[in-house]
Write a protein that holds these residues in place. Structure first.
Motif, PDB file in Angstrom:
ATOM      1  N   SER A 194     -19.212   9.969   2.514  1.00  0.00           N
ATOM      2  CA  SER A 194     -18.767  10.999   1.302  1.00  0.00           C
ATOM      3  C   SER A 194     -19.752  10.536  -0.001  1.00  0.00           C
ATOM      4  N   GLY A 195     -19.870  11.990  -0.352  1.00  0.00           N
ATOM      5  CA  GLY A 195     -20.577  11.785  -1.639  1.00  0.00           C
ATOM      6  C   GLY A 195     -21.438  12.664  -1.998  1.00  0.00           C
ATOM      7  N   GLU A 196     -22.867  12.476  -2.526  1.00  0.00           N
ATOM      8  CA  GLU A 196     -23.761  13.583  -2.389  1.00  0.00           C
ATOM      9  C   GLU A 196     -25.004  13.303  -1.618  1.00  0.00           C
ATOM     10  N   ILE A 255     -21.370  13.916   4.966  1.00  0.00           N
ATOM     11  CA  ILE A 255     -20.514  14.124   3.678  1.00  0.00           C
ATOM     12  C   ILE A 255     -19.284  14.872   3.905  1.00  0.00           C
TER      13      ILE A 255
END
Length: 152
Positions: A2-4, A96
């Protein structure tokens, strides 16, 4: 997981998969790929989309394709499994998740798994009652983080 999303240059083609919100999250990356006049394709995963349709779509991709997938956290692992089964490696894709995340905690005593919506530092195993300290050690095999004995 996950994240950008991060742009990875030098790929033959870019594939963006997600629901409406996921594609919206990827919009700036999609615009960058368009501006650089690179090949791209978008696969919209809607509520009724079967995973077999995603599998077929991914199987039709050629080597050198880079995959971005943005979905609610509850579906991201399934999408990763489908992509892996069609030949995408961790180096060829980014996954993501967004929204509420469920953390699975594996009990070191009874080997039971507890699902938690808001991961805390400590929790009780719902199977054996042991107080567990929730670690950040992730087991791919169990798809869970390890819960150690919190107090002796």
């Amino acid at each position: 997981m996950s994240g950008e999303a991060v742009f990875v240059s030098g790929k033959r083609k870019y594939v963006f998969c997600g629901d409406q919100q996921g594609i919206k999250i990827l919009s700036s990356l999609i615009e960058r790929v368009k501006e650089e006049e690179l090949l791209l394709e978008i696969f919209l995963i809607e509520g009724g989309t079967e995973w077999s349709q995603l599998s077929k779509f991914l199987k039709d991709q050629k080597m050198g394709t880079y995959l971005y997938v943005v979905l609610p956290n509850e579906y991201i692992q399934k999408a990763e499994e489908v992509a892996e089964a069609t030949g995408f490696s961790d180096e060829e894709a980014q996954y993501i998740g967004y929204g509420e995340k469920v953390t699975r905690v594996y009990c070191c005593r009874c080997h039971g798994i507890k699902e938690m919506k808001n991961a805390e530092e400590e929790t009780l195993c719902e199977h054996c009652g042991l107080e567990l300290s929730v670690s950040d050690h992730y087991s791919v095999y169990h798809n869970a983080v390890l819960g150690y004995v919190a107090k002796l």
